[in-house]
Design a protein around this motif. Sequence first.
Motif, mmCIF file in Angstrom:
data_model
loop_
_atom_site.group_PDB
_atom_site.id
_atom_site.type_symbol
_atom_site.label_atom_id
_atom_site.label_comp_id
_atom_site.label_asym_id
_atom_site.label_seq_id
_atom_site.Cartn_x
_atom_site.Cartn_y
_atom_site.Cartn_z
ATOM 1 N N THR A 37 -5.666 4.626 14.124
ATOM 2 C CA THR A 37 -4.605 4.964 15.085
ATOM 3 C C THR A 37 -4.522 3.836 16.110
ATOM 4 N N PHE A 38 -3.322 3.320 16.335
ATOM 5 C CA PHE A 38 -3.179 2.163 17.225
ATOM 6 C C PHE A 38 -1.758 2.085 17.769
ATOM 7 N N ILE A 64 -2.172 4.436 10.132
ATOM 8 C CA ILE A 64 -2.172 4.012 8.735
ATOM 9 C C ILE A 64 -3.532 4.353 8.130
ATOM 10 N N VAL A 65 -3.561 4.417 6.812
ATOM 11 C CA VAL A 65 -4.809 4.671 6.097
ATOM 12 C C VAL A 65 -5.166 3.419 5.306
ATOM 13 N N ILE A 66 -6.374 2.910 5.534
ATOM 14 C CA ILE A 66 -6.815 1.671 4.891
ATOM 15 C C ILE A 66 -6.840 1.838 3.368
ATOM 16 N N GLY A 67 -6.330 0.821 2.670
ATOM 17 C CA GLY A 67 -6.351 0.836 1.212
ATOM 18 C C GLY A 67 -5.274 1.689 0.595
ATOM 19 N N ASN A 68 -4.289 2.105 1.404
ATOM 20 C CA ASN A 68 -3.267 3.030 0.911
ATOM 21 C C ASN A 68 -1.948 2.330 0.613
ATOM 22 N N LEU A 157 -6.908 2.335 19.020
ATOM 23 C CA LEU A 157 -7.232 3.566 19.746
ATOM 24 C C LEU A 157 -8.338 4.381 19.081
ATOM 25 N N LYS A 158 -8.255 4.524 17.749
ATOM 26 C CA LYS A 158 -9.167 5.450 17.075
ATOM 27 C C LYS A 158 -9.344 5.043 15.619
ATOM 28 N N VAL A 159 -10.560 5.211 15.101
ATOM 29 C CA VAL A 159 -10.855 4.967 13.685
ATOM 30 C C VAL A 159 -11.578 6.194 13.150
ATOM 31 N N GLN A 160 -10.977 6.874 12.164
ATOM 32 C CA GLN A 160 -11.558 8.106 11.618
ATOM 33 C C GLN A 160 -11.920 7.916 10.143
ATOM 34 N N ALA A 171 -1.067 10.089 3.124
ATOM 35 C CA ALA A 171 -2.376 9.446 3.216
ATOM 36 C C ALA A 171 -3.161 9.513 1.913
ATOM 37 N N LEU A 172 -2.575 10.029 0.862
ATOM 38 C CA LEU A 172 -3.286 10.204 -0.396
ATOM 39 C C LEU A 172 -3.255 8.943 -1.240
ATOM 40 N N SER A 173 -4.217 8.857 -2.166
ATOM 41 C CA SER A 173 -4.189 7.786 -3.152
ATOM 42 C C SER A 173 -3.114 8.101 -4.192
#
Length: 280
Positions: A37-38, A64-68, A157-160, A171-173
């Motif tokens: 989140t940014f 965003i979701v990394i690798g997505n 802001l946040k990394v989950q 956010a799914l593969s």
Amino acid sequence: MSDMKDALLLGSEGIKKTILHGGSGDIPKFVTGVKVTFHFRTQLCDDERTVIDDSKAVGTPMEIVIGNMFKLDIWETLLSSMRIGEVAEFWCDTVHTGVYPLVSKSMRRIAEGKDPVDWHIHTCGMANMFAYHSLGYEDLDELMKEPKPLYFVLELLKVQQPREYDRETWALSDEERLKAVPVLHGQGNKLYKQGRYQEATQKYKEAIICIKNVQTKEKAWDVPWMKLEKMANTLTLNYCQCLLRMEEYYEVIEHTTDIINQHPGLSLITSFLTRASEGS
């Protein structure tokens, strides 16, 4: 003050980083599935540093979701160099910014309360761009015609980690998306039978977006692409059945004409018209 050792980002070509405000702790692990989140601000490299987009002005941070397979994958590289709370400015050359107008269009439509997919011109986004010669925003049209280097000012802001948040369909593969399609299709059918047509359209739309996201990674008109196209067309026709019930006739004509133009074989349309006339 910026730290000179951060001027070049990890030796990457065409990227320069300047830290505006230092963050705290270690750099988080940005593995596949991590949700980031940014806030972001995008500016031209002109004398005025003209602002193109600013998430703070909209009032909602970006996620965003990394690798997505987020279309602007350079943002993953930029964010993965940052600490929580850090604010940094990145100069990115045109090799990294060419797709920004397409990404910006989607983000703006979401901010305006619209679907990122324009359902009134339902065909592939790239095809629409060339057919209509416009993204619907004058400044983005200019950037599309003449790509330029851009400044991205990012605030992390946040990394989950994957288990720390509920994953929505975006956010799914790809594998998870395809598994979600029949579930959404079934939910849409159930809502349709209950007469809840507006809610059913949302389920069908979500399923189509899942398919289209996967389809963009296939070569157009190859067998895997065509299989996905057939699935999407079936869902589009279900969507149209809801529109008929809601008396949205003009949009039904647009979607069905679109399918006929792309696919002269009319078996799907014939089946749809038969079902519609029987009220099934």
